[in-house]
Write an enzyme that holds these catalytic residues in place. Structure first.
Site, mmCIF file in Angstrom:
data_model
loop_
_atom_site.group_PDB
_atom_site.id
_atom_site.type_symbol
_atom_site.label_atom_id
_atom_site.label_comp_id
_atom_site.label_asym_id
_atom_site.label_seq_id
_atom_site.Cartn_x
_atom_site.Cartn_y
_atom_site.Cartn_z
ATOM 1 N N LYS A 83 0.854 -1.196 0.000
ATOM 2 C CA LYS A 83 0.000 0.000 0.000
ATOM 3 C C LYS A 83 0.886 1.242 0.000
ATOM 4 C CE LYS A 83 -4.354 1.121 2.326
ATOM 5 N NZ LYS A 83 -5.081 0.960 3.584
HETATM 6 O O1 G3P Z 1 -8.004 1.900 5.130
HETATM 7 C C1 G3P Z 1 -8.256 3.234 5.063
HETATM 8 C C2 G3P Z 1 -9.659 3.703 5.343
HETATM 9 O O2 G3P Z 1 -10.606 2.714 5.177
HETATM 10 C C3 G3P Z 1 -9.810 4.593 6.530
HETATM 11 O O3 G3P Z 1 -11.133 4.791 6.941
HETATM 12 O O4 G3P Z 1 -12.794 5.624 8.568
HETATM 13 O O5 G3P Z 1 -10.353 6.150 8.915
HETATM 14 O O6 G3P Z 1 -11.631 7.256 7.098
HETATM 15 P P1 G3P Z 1 -11.487 6.017 7.939
#
Ligand code: G3P
Length: 217
Positions: A83
């Site tokens: 990633k």
């Molecule tokens: O993996 C990255 C992503 O899914 C993060 O989600 O909820 O932290 O914006 P969030």
């Protein structure tokens, strides 16, 4: 649509993997912090549980550093997907790693032009962050639609991995609009099965069944 789970929590991953519905896992530095585990150990454990791609994120911000970290992460298991952040160095590393045969996931995507660049860099997955765009009073799902159109216009093979999913409606809308993958927090993934009419209907069937006095088998 493929389902990835967005967590580094081993118990949650095992639980969801046992359903047979899991196609992969995504992690990031915040999720590693939340797990309280060593990145190499916990990522290896995840790769042993899940057959599909497991995204592990580099933390260097320069090309050479990203390439060095990617080689270390790639050695964890065959199903590691590297990633990388959506920066020029990240795209350069994406191109190089893809050419070497590695799976790549370009993350922190917030615009269609960024997604176009990631596809040109040969990314296996592009991760547009729906929830974080919604947080800015904009429309994260609109971005997924734009990327779908652009990728279809040019037959790009990069898969759209809808990320930063916060609700069951995000999952439904991403599926309707044509995202290839949704990476979903465990609680949201489990909530997809819930419907009050399913519970009510099941209770009624069980009550009637008890009145028949019958048994199957
Ligand atoms: O993996 C990255 C992503 O899914 C993060 O989600 O909820 O932290 O914006 P969030």
């Amino acid at each position: 649509m493929k389902f990835f789970v967005d967590t580094a929590d081993i118990d949650e991953i095992k639980d969801i993997n046992d359903t047979g519905l899991l196609d992969g896992v995504t992690t990031n530095p915040s999720l590693i912090l939340k797990s309280g585990r060593d990145i190499m150990e916990v990522t290896k454990e995840i790769c042993d549980i899940v057959d599909g791609p497991v995204s592990a994120e580099v933390t260097a911000v320069d090309y050479d550093g990203m390439m060095r970290e990617a080689q270390v992460l790639a050695k964890i298991a065959d199903n590691i997907c590297i990633k990388l952040p959506l920066t020029m160095d990240g795209l350069k590393a994406c191109k190089a790693l893809t050419s070497e045969g590695h799976k790549t996931n370009v993350t922190l995507c917030f615009s269609a032009n960024q997604a176009l660049l990631a596809a040109k860099a040969g990314a296996t997955f592009i991760s547009p962050f729906i929830g974080r765009i919604d947080d800015m009073s904009a429309d994260g799902m609109e971005l997924i639609g734009e990327i779908r159109t652009i990728y279809d216009n040019y037959d790009f093979g990069t898969e759209i991995l809808a990320a930063s999913i916060r609700t069951v409606n995000h999952v439904k809308e991403a599926a309707l609009i044509g995202a290839d993958v949704a990476t979903v927090p465990p609680s949201t993934l489990k909530a997809l099965v819930k419907h009050p009419l399913t519970d009510k209907g099941l209770d009624a069937f069980l009550a009637d069944w008890a009145k028949t006095g019958q048994k199957i088998g």
